[in-house]
Design a protein around this motif. Structure first.
Motif, PDB file in Angstrom:
ATOM      1  N   ASP A  87       0.812  -1.209   0.000  1.00 16.77           N
ATOM      2  CA  ASP A  87       0.000   0.000   0.000  1.00 16.77           C
ATOM      3  C   ASP A  87       0.848   1.262   0.000  1.00 16.77           C
ATOM      4  O   ASP A  87       2.035   1.243   0.335  1.00 16.77           O
ATOM      5  CB  ASP A  87      -0.899   0.013   1.241  1.00 16.77           C
ATOM      6  CG  ASP A  87      -1.861  -1.157   1.265  1.00 16.77           C
ATOM      7  OD1 ASP A  87      -2.459  -1.451   0.217  1.00 16.77           O
ATOM      8  OD2 ASP A  87      -2.014  -1.768   2.339  1.00 16.77           O
ATOM      9  N   TYR A  89       0.409   5.534   1.246  1.00 22.64           N
ATOM     10  CA  TYR A  89      -0.384   6.412   2.102  1.00 22.64           C
ATOM     11  C   TYR A  89       0.062   7.862   1.976  1.00 22.64           C
ATOM     12  O   TYR A  89       1.242   8.140   1.804  1.00 22.64           O
ATOM     13  CB  TYR A  89      -0.244   5.996   3.573  1.00 22.64           C
ATOM     14  CG  TYR A  89      -0.721   4.602   3.842  1.00 22.64           C
ATOM     15  CD1 TYR A  89      -2.048   4.344   4.142  1.00 22.64           C
ATOM     16  CD2 TYR A  89       0.156   3.527   3.775  1.00 22.64           C
ATOM     17  CE1 TYR A  89      -2.497   3.060   4.387  1.00 22.64           C
ATOM     18  CE2 TYR A  89      -0.280   2.231   4.015  1.00 22.64           C
ATOM     19  CZ  TYR A  89      -1.613   2.004   4.317  1.00 22.64           C
ATOM     20  OH  TYR A  89      -2.045   0.721   4.550  1.00 22.64           O
ATOM     21  N   LYS A 112      -5.183   6.059   2.501  1.00 23.44           N
ATOM     22  CA  LYS A 112      -4.614   5.141   1.524  1.00 23.44           C
ATOM     23  C   LYS A 112      -4.701   5.806   0.160  1.00 23.44           C
ATOM     24  O   LYS A 112      -5.742   6.363  -0.209  1.00 23.44           O
ATOM     25  CB  LYS A 112      -5.388   3.826   1.542  1.00 23.44           C
ATOM     26  CG  LYS A 112      -4.736   2.742   0.786  1.00 23.44           C
ATOM     27  CD  LYS A 112      -5.464   1.425   1.044  1.00 23.44           C
ATOM     28  CE  LYS A 112      -4.829   0.311   0.273  1.00 23.44           C
ATOM     29  NZ  LYS A 112      -5.518  -0.963   0.536  1.00 23.44           N
TER      30      LYS A 112
END
Length: 119
Positions: A87, A89, A112
């Motif tokens: 991910d 962010y 996110k």
């Protein structure tokens, strides 16, 4: 160099090293570490923060941070964190300072980020 930038440099050092002494250098003994503004289970106290920081990352994070604003009691930091293969962010951090320049309260505001469009 500003107080917030010095603290941020220490934060990055502690994040990379995972060394308890580096973490203790940037947080007070009674610090609060909130993962979101309304965190129902923040890390409370330096021992809980050190334990939390010892956890392994999913991948080697890449990050970029800069100080937005600050005064003697509060620093606001903006940045991005990317975990390759996982991910990404966008972050905004509140760093509430004790008199010695360590954080007594740290609050993460993060979102996110969308994956880049497929080529």
């Amino acid at each position: 160099m500003s107080q917030t930038q010095e603290w941020l440099d220490g934060y990055v050092r502690a994040w990379r090293s995972k060394d308890a002494a580096d973490v203790r250098a940037i947080f007070t003994d009674d610090a609060e570490y909130l993962f979101q503004p309304d965190d129902p289970e923040p890390a409370l106290g330096i021992d809980a923060i050190v334990e939390m920081w010892a956890e392994q990352e999913r991948s080697e994070p890449r990050f970029a941070f800069h100080v937005l604003i600050e005064d003697e009691r509060l620093g606001i930091v903006k940045g991005t964190v990317d975990y390759p293969g996982f991910d990404s962010y966008s972050n905004l951090w509140e760093v509430w300072f004790a008199a010695d320049g360590r954080a007594k309260r740290f609050v993460e505001w993060y979102m996110k980020r969308s994956a880049p469009p497929a080529a």
